[in-house]
Write a protein that holds these residues in place. Structure first.
Motif, PDB file in Angstrom:
ATOM      1  N   ASP A  69      46.883 -38.652 -26.031  1.00 25.78           N
ATOM      2  CA  ASP A  69      47.612 -38.136 -27.433  1.00 25.78           C
ATOM      3  C   ASP A  69      46.268 -37.524 -28.265  1.00 25.78           C
ATOM      4  O   ASP A  69      46.535 -36.566 -29.142  1.00 25.78           O
ATOM      5  CB  ASP A  69      47.809 -39.401 -27.895  1.00 25.78           C
ATOM      6  CG  ASP A  69      48.924 -39.514 -29.048  1.00 25.78           C
ATOM      7  OD1 ASP A  69      49.160 -38.283 -29.874  1.00 25.78           O
ATOM      8  OD2 ASP A  69      49.597 -40.350 -29.315  1.00 25.78           O
TER       9      ASP A  69
ATOM     10  N   ARG B 220      46.079 -33.700 -30.072  1.00 24.91           N
ATOM     11  CA  ARG B 220      45.716 -33.586 -31.544  1.00 24.91           C
ATOM     12  C   ARG B 220      44.605 -32.733 -31.594  1.00 24.91           C
ATOM     13  O   ARG B 220      44.154 -32.560 -32.817  1.00 24.91           O
ATOM     14  CB  ARG B 220      45.907 -34.701 -32.300  1.00 24.91           C
ATOM     15  CG  ARG B 220      47.177 -35.564 -32.010  1.00 24.91           C
ATOM     16  CD  ARG B 220      46.907 -37.008 -32.904  1.00 24.91           C
ATOM     17  NE  ARG B 220      48.443 -37.522 -32.806  1.00 24.91           N
ATOM     18  CZ  ARG B 220      49.168 -37.370 -33.717  1.00 24.91           C
ATOM     19  NH1 ARG B 220      48.829 -36.829 -34.767  1.00 24.91           N
ATOM     20  NH2 ARG B 220      50.344 -38.029 -33.711  1.00 24.91           N
TER      21      ARG B 220
ATOM     22  N   GLN C 236      53.294 -45.125 -26.319  1.00 24.90           N
ATOM     23  CA  GLN C 236      53.136 -44.295 -27.284  1.00 24.90           C
ATOM     24  C   GLN C 236      53.466 -45.110 -28.556  1.00 24.90           C
ATOM     25  O   GLN C 236      52.892 -44.665 -29.724  1.00 24.90           O
ATOM     26  CB  GLN C 236      54.438 -43.222 -27.220  1.00 24.90           C
ATOM     27  CG  GLN C 236      54.235 -42.176 -28.216  1.00 24.90           C
ATOM     28  CD  GLN C 236      52.949 -41.385 -27.999  1.00 24.90           C
ATOM     29  OE1 GLN C 236      52.812 -41.021 -26.844  1.00 24.90           O
ATOM     30  NE2 GLN C 236      52.521 -41.223 -29.130  1.00 24.90           N
TER      31      GLN C 236
ATOM     32  N   ALA D 234      49.932 -45.989 -29.263  1.00 22.65           N
ATOM     33  CA  ALA D 234      49.083 -44.710 -29.834  1.00 22.65           C
ATOM     34  C   ALA D 234      49.421 -44.309 -31.186  1.00 22.65           C
ATOM     35  O   ALA D 234      48.695 -43.865 -31.871  1.00 22.65           O
ATOM     36  CB  ALA D 234      49.267 -43.658 -28.738  1.00 22.65           C
ATOM     37  N   ASN D 235      50.624 -44.245 -31.548  1.00 21.53           N
ATOM     38  CA  ASN D 235      51.104 -43.993 -32.845  1.00 21.53           C
ATOM     39  C   ASN D 235      50.399 -44.694 -33.974  1.00 21.53           C
ATOM     40  O   ASN D 235      49.891 -44.231 -34.977  1.00 21.53           O
ATOM     41  CB  ASN D 235      52.625 -43.997 -32.992  1.00 21.53           C
ATOM     42  CG  ASN D 235      53.493 -42.853 -32.117  1.00 21.53           C
ATOM     43  OD1 ASN D 235      52.922 -41.929 -31.623  1.00 21.53           O
ATOM     44  ND2 ASN D 235      54.828 -43.299 -32.117  1.00 21.53           N
TER      45      ASN D 235
END
Length: 241
Positions: free
Chosen positions: A23, A27, A210, A213-214
């Motif tokens: 992730d 980014r 996820q 991770a968010n």
């Protein structure tokens, strides 16, 4: 030397840690990823934006090596995710001295040593930074039958430490937060029946990597959030269901 932000992620070879590596690379971050055998496992290949460091994060020398690798390759450290952790359950009276030492080494010393080195570097840089720890919603809402008393000593320590550090370094712009997952679909639970796992939250859901991770990305990039415990647990921390 890169102008991108540099983040260190511990426990990065599988599960949540591996998801975080992917992730943050996506980014545009420079990532230093560490676990006992992340380079040897071959899950990731080192690149211009990714450094892999093998080592036991519970040891001071590993923390030193990880920070040195970050500075040698990228020249600065902007964020840290203390994801490395171990967790298993036993009846309270069955936990051994070896169990306790293992929990303390990975969960507490694994947070302490690397964070000390990272904070020193952030203070030298003078531009603030973010440290995120990973604990569990079981701290606020134990579940009957999940006999996790001894690992909770260490996870609770991380929550307490983060709250204290958030005030100690507030004026320096260094933020300390925690993500507290409930049940997450990772290798840790691959042998547990999904129908049972879904009963461990009021929403009846299992978080995926996820989702965690968010939450970590949110805390890492939220400039005025510090001293926070962000639960990602389908509401499990809220009470009985």
């Amino acid at each position: 030397m890169s102008n991108s932000k540099t983040i260190i992620i511990t426990g990065a070879s599988q599960g949540i840690g591996a998801g975080l590596v992917r992730d943050f690379l996506g980014r545009g971050y420079n990532v230093v990823a560490t676990s006992r055998s992340i380079a040897r496992r071959g899950a990731f290949a080192a690149s211009a934006n990714l450094v892999l460091v093998d080592g036991d994060i519970g040891e001071q020398k590993t923390a030193e090596q990880v920070v040195a690798a970050a500075l040698e390759k990228f020249g600065r450290i902007d964020a840290l995710v203390n994801n490395a952790g171990i967790f298993y359950t036993k009846p309270f009276v069955d936990y051994t001295e070896e169990d306790f030492r293992a929990f303390v080494s990975t969960n507490l010393q694994g947070y302490l040593y690397i964070t000390q080195h990272v904070v020193r570097q952030m203070l030298r840089q003078g531009t603030g930074g973010s440290v995120v720890g990973i604990t569990t919603s079981l701290l606020e809402h134990p579940i009957a039958g999940v006999t996790a008393s001894v690992p909770m000593i260490t996870k609770g320590g991380i929550n307490a430490l983060s709250r204290n550090l958030s005030l100690e370094y507030a004026k320096d712009g260094i933020r300390f937060n925690v993500v507290a997952p409930g049940i997450v679909d990772t290798p840790l639970h691959e042998k547990n029946p999904k129908d049972f796992l879904k009963t461990l939250s009021p929403m009846g859901v299992i978080s995926d990597v996820q989702d965690i991770a968010n939450a970590v990305v949110f805390l890492t990039e939220s400039k005025t959030v510090t001293g926070e415990v962000l639960h990602v647990d389908g509401g499990a921390h809220s009470g009985k269901w």
